[in-house]
Design an enzyme around this catalytic site. Structure first.
Site, PDB file in Angstrom:
ATOM      1  N   ILE A  68      33.141  25.463  46.934  1.00  0.00           N
ATOM      2  CA  ILE A  68      34.405  26.198  46.801  1.00  0.00           C
ATOM      3  C   ILE A  68      34.279  26.945  45.479  1.00  0.00           C
ATOM      4  O   ILE A  68      33.835  26.381  44.473  1.00  0.00           O
ATOM      5  CB  ILE A  68      35.626  25.247  46.826  1.00  0.00           C
ATOM      6  CG1 ILE A  68      36.937  26.020  46.611  1.00  0.00           C
ATOM      7  CG2 ILE A  68      35.519  24.115  45.833  1.00  0.00           C
ATOM      8  CD1 ILE A  68      38.210  25.148  46.838  1.00  0.00           C
ATOM      9  N   SER A  69      34.618  28.236  45.485  1.00  0.00           N
ATOM     10  CA  SER A  69      34.389  29.066  44.302  1.00  0.00           C
ATOM     11  C   SER A  69      35.304  28.642  43.150  1.00  0.00           C
ATOM     12  O   SER A  69      36.321  27.988  43.336  1.00  0.00           O
ATOM     13  CB  SER A  69      34.652  30.534  44.638  1.00  0.00           C
ATOM     14  OG  SER A  69      33.961  30.898  45.802  1.00  0.00           O
TER      15      SER A  69
END
Ligand code: SAH
Length: 221
Positions: A68-69
């Site tokens: 997940i960024s």
């Protein structure tokens, strides 16, 4: 202070304030983007041992060996995309579904595709649980876009390719914007913004970033 007084680190309101402060200090200043990121709880998109770190400004591992960024990067990419309320948006790289959920707060409809069926399935479940009804997730090799729903007002790619995939350029409306990381290695990549004009494409380089690679074909899981 009594021993049972709540630790401010665990206070959700305090945590949210610090989360938003970090976003602002990294240049996320667009009020609509900040409101969307205030509404969508990143803690719901991170599971297992990393969930305690969901409000820190760092990428975190998710299923299928993906990530997940970092929230500030999500904020800056969303801001660069300049999504309008009537827009139809394509995201390539659903991952946890966090970026799609934020886009869903800003756009009319969001299509998001991932090469891992499992990530798509988990994201769909989460969108349903959270009542996010304007997001459609599809298992697909996103380098070919989603021709059956094209053209798109906005396209965001959250995995890095060497160059912008030409099917994605073709599926962008005139006046449309695409934001994506490009680079020839895993370590040196640039975030770029492509604007489709009536006659061609304008390219702006935004900042260095680091994303997982865009991989061809559907994954086996
Ligand atoms: N936007 C996500 C983070 C994405 S990580 C979030 O908010 O959590 C990058 C994702 O791109 C991974 O889930 C990976 O499976 C996906 N991906 C890589 N190559 C792809 C391709 N060709 N088509 C679709 N998805 C791809």
């Amino acid at each position: 202070m009594s021993p049972s007084a709540p630790d401010h680190e665990d206070d959700p309101a305090e945590r949210k304030m610090r989360f938003l402060f970090t976003l602002r200090s990294h240049g996320v200043t667009d009020g609509r983007v900040l409101t969307a990121m205030e509404r969508i709880d990143r803690g719901r998109f991170v599971t297992g041992i990393f969930s305690a770190r969901a409000y820190e400004d760092m990428p975190l591992p998710i299923s299928c060996g993906q990530t997940i960024s970092q929230p500030s990067v999500v904020g800056l990419m969303t801001q660069a995309l300049n999504v309008q309320p009537r827009d139809v948006v394509l995201e390539v790289g659903t991952g946890s579904g966090y970026q799609a959920a934020i886009l869903g707060q800003l756009a009319r409809r969001v299509y998001t595709v991932d090469r891992h069926r499992r990530l798509v399935r988990e994201a769909v479940e989460l969108f349903t649980t959270l009542g996010l009804t304007n997001i459609t997730a599809v298992a697909r090799d996103g380098s070919f876009g989603l021709p059956e729903q094209a053209p798109f007002d906005r396209i965001i790619v959250t995995a890095a390719a060497e160059d912008p995939p030409s099917p994605l350029l073709q599926q962008l409306k005139p006046g449309g914007i695409m934001v994506l990381p490009v680079g020839q290695s895993d370590t040196v990549q640039s975030l770029i913004k492509v604007t489709r004009t009536e006659t061609g494409f304008d390219y702006d380089e935004l900042r260095p970033v680091r994303f997982v690679p865009l991989v061809e074909g559907l994954a086996s899981d």
